[in-house]
Scaffold this motif. Structure first.
Motif, PDB file in Angstrom:
ATOM      1  N   ILE A  86       0.873  -1.292  -0.225  1.00  0.00           N
ATOM      2  CA  ILE A  86       0.096  -0.046  -0.072  1.00  0.00           C
ATOM      3  C   ILE A  86       0.930   1.243  -0.017  1.00  0.00           C
ATOM      4  O   ILE A  86       0.695   2.323  -0.685  1.00  0.00           O
ATOM      5  CB  ILE A  86      -0.838  -0.089   1.288  1.00  0.00           C
ATOM      6  N   LEU A  87       1.991   1.077   0.760  1.00  0.00           N
ATOM      7  CA  LEU A  87       2.676   2.528   0.867  1.00  0.00           C
ATOM      8  C   LEU A  87       3.419   2.460  -0.413  1.00  0.00           C
ATOM      9  O   LEU A  87       3.631   3.574  -0.995  1.00  0.00           O
ATOM     10  CB  LEU A  87       3.702   2.013   2.181  1.00  0.00           C
ATOM     11  N   ASP A  88       3.978   1.317  -1.148  1.00  0.00           N
ATOM     12  CA  ASP A  88       4.802   1.617  -2.477  1.00  0.00           C
ATOM     13  C   ASP A  88       3.833   2.034  -3.513  1.00  0.00           C
ATOM     14  O   ASP A  88       3.978   2.996  -4.296  1.00  0.00           O
ATOM     15  CB  ASP A  88       5.202   0.230  -2.859  1.00  0.00           C
ATOM     16  N   LYS A  89       2.464   1.661  -3.391  1.00  0.00           N
ATOM     17  CA  LYS A  89       1.472   2.140  -4.233  1.00  0.00           C
ATOM     18  C   LYS A  89       1.016   3.462  -4.236  1.00  0.00           C
ATOM     19  O   LYS A  89       1.259   4.325  -5.081  1.00  0.00           O
ATOM     20  CB  LYS A  89       0.302   1.125  -4.321  1.00  0.00           C
ATOM     21  N   ALA A  90       1.058   3.890  -2.898  1.00  0.00           N
ATOM     22  CA  ALA A  90       0.642   5.338  -2.619  1.00  0.00           C
ATOM     23  C   ALA A  90       1.956   6.279  -3.021  1.00  0.00           C
ATOM     24  O   ALA A  90       1.659   7.266  -3.536  1.00  0.00           O
ATOM     25  CB  ALA A  90       0.627   5.637  -1.318  1.00  0.00           C
ATOM     26  N   ARG A  91       3.337   5.783  -2.860  1.00  0.00           N
ATOM     27  CA  ARG A  91       4.244   6.421  -3.193  1.00  0.00           C
ATOM     28  C   ARG A  91       4.132   6.693  -4.646  1.00  0.00           C
ATOM     29  O   ARG A  91       4.512   7.679  -5.325  1.00  0.00           O
ATOM     30  CB  ARG A  91       5.774   5.716  -2.757  1.00  0.00           C
ATOM     31  N   GLY A  92       4.072   5.622  -5.564  1.00  0.00           N
ATOM     32  CA  GLY A  92       4.051   5.387  -7.037  1.00  0.00           C
ATOM     33  C   GLY A  92       2.763   6.602  -7.292  1.00  0.00           C
ATOM     34  O   GLY A  92       2.954   7.386  -8.437  1.00  0.00           O
ATOM     35  N   ASP A  93       1.882   6.491  -6.885  1.00  0.00           N
ATOM     36  CA  ASP A  93       0.746   7.389  -7.113  1.00  0.00           C
ATOM     37  C   ASP A  93       1.117   8.939  -6.738  1.00  0.00           C
ATOM     38  O   ASP A  93       0.801   9.666  -7.662  1.00  0.00           O
ATOM     39  CB  ASP A  93      -0.752   7.059  -6.350  1.00  0.00           C
ATOM     40  N   ALA A  94       1.678   9.144  -5.786  1.00  0.00           N
ATOM     41  CA  ALA A  94       2.187  10.411  -5.551  1.00  0.00           C
ATOM     42  C   ALA A  94       3.188  11.132  -6.386  1.00  0.00           C
ATOM     43  O   ALA A  94       3.263  12.171  -6.779  1.00  0.00           O
ATOM     44  CB  ALA A  94       2.684  10.497  -4.095  1.00  0.00           C
ATOM     45  N   ALA A  96       3.522   9.878  -9.653  1.00  0.00           N
ATOM     46  CA  ALA A  96       2.718  10.144 -10.827  1.00  0.00           C
ATOM     47  C   ALA A  96       2.072  11.590 -10.423  1.00  0.00           C
ATOM     48  O   ALA A  96       1.950  12.410 -11.610  1.00  0.00           O
ATOM     49  CB  ALA A  96       1.709   9.070 -11.172  1.00  0.00           C
ATOM     50  N   GLU A  97       1.622  11.635  -9.607  1.00  0.00           N
ATOM     51  CA  GLU A  97       0.411  12.994  -9.499  1.00  0.00           C
ATOM     52  C   GLU A  97       1.538  14.312  -9.661  1.00  0.00           C
ATOM     53  O   GLU A  97       1.219  15.278 -10.227  1.00  0.00           O
ATOM     54  CB  GLU A  97      -0.154  13.069  -8.231  1.00  0.00           C
ATOM     55  N   ILE A  98       2.645  14.178  -8.804  1.00  0.00           N
ATOM     56  CA  ILE A  98       3.742  15.079  -8.721  1.00  0.00           C
ATOM     57  C   ILE A  98       4.079  15.359 -10.168  1.00  0.00           C
ATOM     58  O   ILE A  98       4.418  16.464 -10.653  1.00  0.00           O
ATOM     59  CB  ILE A  98       5.036  14.532  -7.973  1.00  0.00           C
ATOM     60  N   ASN A  99       4.394  14.318 -11.065  1.00  0.00           N
ATOM     61  CA  ASN A  99       5.011  14.589 -12.512  1.00  0.00           C
ATOM     62  C   ASN A  99       3.709  15.026 -13.067  1.00  0.00           C
ATOM     63  O   ASN A  99       4.162  15.909 -14.062  1.00  0.00           O
ATOM     64  CB  ASN A  99       5.502  13.172 -12.982  1.00  0.00           C
ATOM     65  N   ARG A 100       2.481  14.721 -12.945  1.00  0.00           N
ATOM     66  CA  ARG A 100       1.588  15.280 -13.822  1.00  0.00           C
ATOM     67  C   ARG A 100       1.224  16.946 -13.466  1.00  0.00           C
ATOM     68  O   ARG A 100       1.418  17.690 -14.471  1.00  0.00           O
ATOM     69  CB  ARG A 100       0.477  14.698 -13.504  1.00  0.00           C
ATOM     70  N   LEU A 101       1.172  17.187 -12.116  1.00  0.00           N
ATOM     71  CA  LEU A 101       1.477  18.603 -11.747  1.00  0.00           C
ATOM     72  C   LEU A 101       2.648  19.418 -12.384  1.00  0.00           C
ATOM     73  O   LEU A 101       2.472  20.445 -12.731  1.00  0.00           O
ATOM     74  CB  LEU A 101       1.234  18.729 -10.224  1.00  0.00           C
ATOM     75  N   LYS A 102       3.793  18.490 -12.258  1.00  0.00           N
ATOM     76  CA  LYS A 102       4.908  19.458 -12.837  1.00  0.00           C
ATOM     77  C   LYS A 102       4.821  19.690 -14.009  1.00  0.00           C
ATOM     78  O   LYS A 102       5.140  20.746 -14.532  1.00  0.00           O
ATOM     79  CB  LYS A 102       6.260  18.416 -12.635  1.00  0.00           C
ATOM     80  N   ALA A 103       4.151  18.787 -14.954  1.00  0.00           N
ATOM     81  CA  ALA A 103       4.009  18.868 -16.511  1.00  0.00           C
ATOM     82  C   ALA A 103       3.075  19.995 -16.623  1.00  0.00           C
ATOM     83  O   ALA A 103       3.335  20.822 -17.587  1.00  0.00           O
ATOM     84  CB  ALA A 103       3.464  17.681 -16.967  1.00  0.00           C
ATOM     85  N   SER A 104       1.889  19.987 -15.946  1.00  0.00           N
ATOM     86  CA  SER A 104       0.967  20.807 -16.064  1.00  0.00           C
ATOM     87  C   SER A 104       1.431  22.410 -15.679  1.00  0.00           C
ATOM     88  O   SER A 104       1.107  23.326 -16.527  1.00  0.00           O
ATOM     89  CB  SER A 104      -0.124  20.873 -15.079  1.00  0.00           C
ATOM     90  N   ALA A 105       2.321  22.454 -14.709  1.00  0.00           N
ATOM     91  CA  ALA A 105       2.945  23.834 -14.227  1.00  0.00           C
ATOM     92  C   ALA A 105       3.867  24.254 -15.301  1.00  0.00           C
ATOM     93  O   ALA A 105       3.793  25.338 -15.668  1.00  0.00           O
ATOM     94  CB  ALA A 105       3.719  23.341 -12.874  1.00  0.00           C
ATOM     95  N   GLN A 106       4.720  23.188 -15.864  1.00  0.00           N
ATOM     96  CA  GLN A 106       5.540  23.608 -17.002  1.00  0.00           C
ATOM     97  C   GLN A 106       4.998  24.070 -18.129  1.00  0.00           C
ATOM     98  O   GLN A 106       5.138  25.197 -18.767  1.00  0.00           O
ATOM     99  CB  GLN A 106       6.374  22.558 -17.255  1.00  0.00           C
TER     100      GLN A 106
END
Length: 156
Positions: A86-94, A96-106
């Protein structure tokens, strides 16, 4: 010592008492003693059986406790593995979300930079036109031309 009728009577009555006791009283006493011995022997046998059963029960309880501890350890291991998953999945989701937000911000930054460039071009073009208009309206004088360029530079 005179053996007289009293002594013979006493001996006779004592012999009758012994015979009566041996014939009628002693068997009952002996029977009670034997029954008591049997009860005591049975009690000792029952106590020994109880001790053996207690040892068996103790060994069974120890085996059950061992099995229960192993099962508890397995359950704890599975729970730990699930928590790690669960921790690994949450870390992976986080991530992915960070990368998505970073791409959106860029993308937002790139679009804002593009708008800022376009606005700057428009302003520079407008200022160039104003500067050209002012230069054309005056004579071509190097000092005036320099002053106009300085004024344009401060406005930009």
């Amino acid at each position: 010592m005179d053996i007289n009728a009293t002594l013979i009577g006493e001996m006779l009555s004592f012999a009758i008492l012994i015979w009566f006791s041996v014939q009628f009283i002693w068997p009952h006493i002996n029977k009670a003693i034997e029954e008591r011995q049997l009860k005591i022997a049975e009690g000792l046998d029952a106590a020994e059986r109880a001790r053996a059963e207690l040892r068996d029960a103790d060994s069974k309880v120890a085996a059950e406790i061992k099995v229960a501890r192993q099962q508890a350890a397995e359950i704890i291991d599975r729970a730990q593995q699930q928590a790690n998953q669960i921790l690994d999945k949450a870390r992976g989701d986080a991530i992915a979300e960070i990368n998505r937000l970073k791409a959106s911000a860029q993308d937002d930054i790139a679009s804002m930079a593009q708008r800022a460039r376009e606005e700057l071009r428009e302003k520079v073009g407008a200022l160039a036109v104003q500067g050209a208009t002012k230069i054309v309206q005056r004579e071509i004088d190097p000092a005036a031309h320099k002053a106009l360029l300085d004024q344009l530079a401060t406005e930009i």
